[in-house]
Scaffold this motif. Structure first.
Motif, PDB file in Angstrom:
ATOM      1  N   MET A   1       0.865  -1.138  -0.234  1.00  0.00           N
ATOM      2  CA  MET A   1      -0.127   0.058  -0.069  1.00  0.00           C
ATOM      3  C   MET A   1       0.856   1.423  -0.202  1.00  0.00           C
ATOM      4  O   MET A   1       0.578   2.337  -0.811  1.00  0.00           O
ATOM      5  CB  MET A   1      -0.884   0.157   1.388  1.00  0.00           C
ATOM      6  N   ALA A   2       1.967   1.154   0.976  1.00  0.00           N
ATOM      7  CA  ALA A   2       2.714   2.578   0.861  1.00  0.00           C
ATOM      8  C   ALA A   2       3.429   2.549  -0.142  1.00  0.00           C
ATOM      9  O   ALA A   2       3.739   3.801  -0.710  1.00  0.00           O
ATOM     10  CB  ALA A   2       3.552   2.230   2.205  1.00  0.00           C
TER      11      ALA A   2
ATOM     12  N   TRP B   1      -5.345   7.584   7.985  1.00  0.00           N
ATOM     13  CA  TRP B   1      -6.694   7.997   8.483  1.00  0.00           C
ATOM     14  C   TRP B   1      -7.256   7.134   9.592  1.00  0.00           C
ATOM     15  O   TRP B   1      -7.558   7.479  10.452  1.00  0.00           O
ATOM     16  CB  TRP B   1      -7.422   8.101   7.411  1.00  0.00           C
ATOM     17  N   THR B   2      -6.996   5.805   9.478  1.00  0.00           N
ATOM     18  CA  THR B   2      -7.332   4.975  10.681  1.00  0.00           C
ATOM     19  C   THR B   2      -6.595   5.035  12.031  1.00  0.00           C
ATOM     20  O   THR B   2      -7.247   4.566  13.016  1.00  0.00           O
ATOM     21  CB  THR B   2      -7.128   3.322  10.408  1.00  0.00           C
ATOM     22  N   GLY B   3      -5.661   5.857  12.040  1.00  0.00           N
ATOM     23  CA  GLY B   3      -5.093   6.167  13.258  1.00  0.00           C
ATOM     24  C   GLY B   3      -5.535   7.568  13.915  1.00  0.00           C
ATOM     25  O   GLY B   3      -5.200   7.960  15.019  1.00  0.00           O
TER      26      GLY B   3
ATOM     27  N   GLY C   1      -2.114   3.161  10.283  1.00  0.00           N
ATOM     28  CA  GLY C   1      -2.608   4.297  10.939  1.00  0.00           C
ATOM     29  C   GLY C   1      -1.968   4.081  12.338  1.00  0.00           C
ATOM     30  O   GLY C   1      -1.922   5.390  12.966  1.00  0.00           O
ATOM     31  N   ARG C   2      -1.974   3.139  13.030  1.00  0.00           N
ATOM     32  CA  ARG C   2      -1.449   2.794  14.335  1.00  0.00           C
ATOM     33  C   ARG C   2      -0.054   3.287  14.554  1.00  0.00           C
ATOM     34  O   ARG C   2       0.333   4.085  15.365  1.00  0.00           O
ATOM     35  CB  ARG C   2      -1.657   1.579  14.752  1.00  0.00           C
ATOM     36  N   LEU C   3       0.696   3.107  13.432  1.00  0.00           N
ATOM     37  CA  LEU C   3       2.199   3.391  13.530  1.00  0.00           C
ATOM     38  C   LEU C   3       2.616   4.639  12.878  1.00  0.00           C
ATOM     39  O   LEU C   3       3.658   5.330  12.967  1.00  0.00           O
ATOM     40  CB  LEU C   3       3.160   2.353  13.077  1.00  0.00           C
ATOM     41  N   ALA C   4       1.633   5.265  12.260  1.00  0.00           N
ATOM     42  CA  ALA C   4       1.803   6.436  11.324  1.00  0.00           C
ATOM     43  C   ALA C   4       3.202   6.212  10.120  1.00  0.00           C
ATOM     44  O   ALA C   4       3.662   6.944   9.924  1.00  0.00           O
ATOM     45  CB  ALA C   4       2.279   7.626  12.260  1.00  0.00           C
ATOM     46  N   SER C   5       3.154   4.917   9.814  1.00  0.00           N
ATOM     47  CA  SER C   5       4.289   4.629   9.111  1.00  0.00           C
ATOM     48  C   SER C   5       4.082   2.936   8.530  1.00  0.00           C
ATOM     49  O   SER C   5       3.029   2.467   9.225  1.00  0.00           O
ATOM     50  CB  SER C   5       5.487   4.531   9.831  1.00  0.00           C
TER      51      SER C   5
ATOM     52  N   MET D   1       2.777   9.691   2.603  1.00  0.00           N
ATOM     53  CA  MET D   1       1.731   9.010   2.127  1.00  0.00           C
ATOM     54  C   MET D   1       0.705  10.063   2.112  1.00  0.00           C
ATOM     55  O   MET D   1       0.443  11.021   2.683  1.00  0.00           O
ATOM     56  CB  MET D   1       1.514   7.602   2.935  1.00  0.00           C
ATOM     57  N   PRO D   2      -0.305   9.446   1.277  1.00  0.00           N
ATOM     58  CA  PRO D   2      -1.623  10.183   1.255  1.00  0.00           C
ATOM     59  C   PRO D   2      -2.258  10.287   2.781  1.00  0.00           C
ATOM     60  O   PRO D   2      -1.858   9.047   3.205  1.00  0.00           O
ATOM     61  CB  PRO D   2      -2.401   9.584   0.060  1.00  0.00           C
ATOM     62  N   SER D   3      -2.979  11.152   3.258  1.00  0.00           N
ATOM     63  CA  SER D   3      -3.788  11.187   4.405  1.00  0.00           C
ATOM     64  C   SER D   3      -4.604   9.870   4.550  1.00  0.00           C
ATOM     65  O   SER D   3      -4.803   9.601   5.673  1.00  0.00           O
ATOM     66  CB  SER D   3      -4.415  12.400   4.671  1.00  0.00           C
ATOM     67  N   LEU D   4      -5.148   9.335   3.669  1.00  0.00           N
ATOM     68  CA  LEU D   4      -6.184   8.155   3.643  1.00  0.00           C
ATOM     69  C   LEU D   4      -5.158   7.040   4.058  1.00  0.00           C
ATOM     70  O   LEU D   4      -5.921   6.368   4.810  1.00  0.00           O
ATOM     71  CB  LEU D   4      -6.666   7.756   2.262  1.00  0.00           C
TER      72      LEU D   4
END
Length: 355
Positions: A115-116, A190-192, A270-274, A184-187
Motif C-alpha cells: 500500500m505504502a 486515516w485509521t489512526g 494508521g497505528r504506527l503512522a508509517s 503517504m496520502p492522508s487516507l
C-alpha cells in the motif's frame, strides 16, 4: 410354632447374609452435577468463560492500580488491541474450519508495504493504493486457500511456507526501509485519527474493527455461508455428504481471511503512522492466542467472533495491567502463555460433554 420358628430362623438367616446397600454419596453427586451443569453451560455458551476472565482481570487490575481504569489508559488498551483483533478475526474463520494460518503477520505486513509503495514510489492516489493493497492481501489469502483445497496440502504446512515467502518478498520490496506516514496520502494514516469522547480517545481503526466484528457475527450466525463454515469445521466428511461444497467453503474462508489481514494492514499503518517491514513478528502467535482465549476450539466447529474480540481484549488488558504493576516483559509473556494452556485444557474438557 416349629414352623413359625423355622420360618423366622430362615428369615433371620437371610437377613444376616444380605449385605447392606451402599448409602448414596450426596456430596459427590452434587459436585458431579454442578460440574456437568458448568460443562454444558460452557459448551453451549463458549464466550461466558472468556468474558468472566476479562471482567475479573479488569476489576483486579483496577484495584491494584487506579490508573488502569482511567480513560486515557483504556484508550491505549483499545488502540493496542485493534490490529491484533482484526487479524484474529481472520484467524477465527480458519480455525473454525479446523485449520490454522501461520502467515497472518506476513500477509498483513507485506500488504502494508505494498500500500505504502503504491502510494509513494508509484505515485498512486491514496484510494487506488489502498484498493490495490486490499486486493493483494486477498490474493495472498486465496493462494493459501488454493494450496489447501486444490493441492490438498495441510494448512499448517501451506501457511508455514507462505509465511517465509511473503516475509522474504516483504524484505525485497521494502528494502528493509520504513516508509513514513508523512510521505503517504492522508487516507493511508486515516485509521489512526482519534475521536475524543471526553477523556477517552477512539480511533477510526477501532471503529472499523468493531464494524468488522459485527458484520462477521451476523454472517456466521445468520447466513448459510456461516452455517457451512461451522459444519465443515465440525466434520468435513459429514458436511460433504450433506451436500455442502466444502472445498468452496474452505477456499472462501482463506480468501476472506486474506482480505481481513489487508484491512488490518491499513489499520496498522494508521497505528504506527508509517509502514515498517520490521513489525509483525508476534502477530501470528498473538492472533492465535486471542482466538484460543476467546473460546474457539482448535479442533474446529465451535466458537464465535465475539469470543475472539474478548480474547484480544484479555491479552491487551493483561499486558497493560502487568506493565502498570511493574512486571517485566518476560513474565508478561509467561502469564499469557499460562492463560493459553488453561484455555486449551478447558476446551478439551468442554468437548467431552455428553448430550
Amino acid at each position: 410354632m416349629a414352623i413359625d420358628d423355622n420360618g423366622g430362623g430362615a428369615h433371620r438367616a437371610g437377613t444376616a447374609t444380605k449385605e447392606p446397600e451402599p448409602r448414596p454419596d450426596f456430596d459427590s453427586q452434587k459436585h458431579d452435577s454442578l460440574g456437568l451443569r458448568i460443562q454444558h453451560l460452557l459448551h453451549g455458551n463458549p464466550t461466558l468463560g472468556p468474558l468472566a476472565v476479562l471482567v475479573v482481570a479488569i476489576v483486579a487490575f483496577s484495584i491494584f492500580n487506579p490508573r488502569f481504569f482511567a480513560a486515557p489508559n483504556l484508550s491505549l488498551v483499545l488502540a493496542q488491541v485493534t490490529v491484533i483483533a482484526v487479524l484474529a478475526l481472520g484467524q477465527t474463520l480458519i480455525i473454525l474450519t479446523a485449520g490454522i494460518d501461520l502467515s497472518v503477520g506476513a500477509i498483513a505486513v507485506f500488504s502494508s508495504i505494498l500500500m505504502a509503495k503504491f502510494a509513494t514510489d508509484a505515485g498512486m492516489p491514496g484510494l487506488l493504493a489502498l484498493v490495490l493493497g486490499l486486493v493483494a492481501g486477498t490474493a495472498m489469502g486465496a493462494l493459501n486457500g488454493f494450496l489447501v483445497t486444490r493441492i490438498k496440502l495441510p494448512p499448517f504446512i501451506v501457511t508455514l511456507g507462505t509465511l517465509s515467502i511473503f516475509f522474504s518478498l516483504n524484505s525485497v520490496v521494502s528494502r528493509s526501509e520504513t516508509i513514513r506516514g508523512s510521505d503517504m496520502p492522508s487516507l493511508m494514516t486515516w485509521t489512526g485519527t482519534t475521536i475524543p469522547i471526553g477523556n477517552f480517545r477512539l480511533t477510526y481503526g477501532s471503529i472499523i474493527m468493531l464494524l468488522l466484528f459485527a458484520v462477521f457475527f451476523y454472517a456466521l450466525s445468520r447466513t448459510a455461508w456461516g452455517k457451512h463454515v461451522y459444519a465443515t469445521g465440525d466434520d468435513i466428511e459429514a458436511a460433504r455428504l450433506a451436500g455442502i461444497r466444502t472445498s468452496r467453503v474452505l477456499f472462501s474462508v482463506y480468501t476472506v481471511a486474506g482480505l481481513l489481514y489487508a484491512i488490518g494492514a491499513w489499520v496498522l499503518i494508521g497505528r504506527l503512522a508509517s509502514a515498517s517491514p520490521n513489525v509483525g513478528v508476534d502477530y501470528n502467535l498473538d492472533s492465535i492466542t486471542a482466538v484460543v482465549l476467546g473460546g474457539t476450539s482448535l479442533f474446529g466447529g465451535r466458537g464465535s467472533v465475539i469470543g475472539t474480540l474478548i480474547g484480544a481484549l484479555i491479552v491487551g488488558v493483561f499486558r497493560n495491567g502487568l506493565q502498570l504493576a511493574g512486571v517485566e516483559v518476560v513474565w508478561q509473556g509467561f502469564a499469557i502463555g499460562l492463560l493459553v494452556l488453561i484455555a486449551v485444557s478447558l476446551d478439551q474438557w468442554i468437548r467431552k460433554v455428553k448430550a
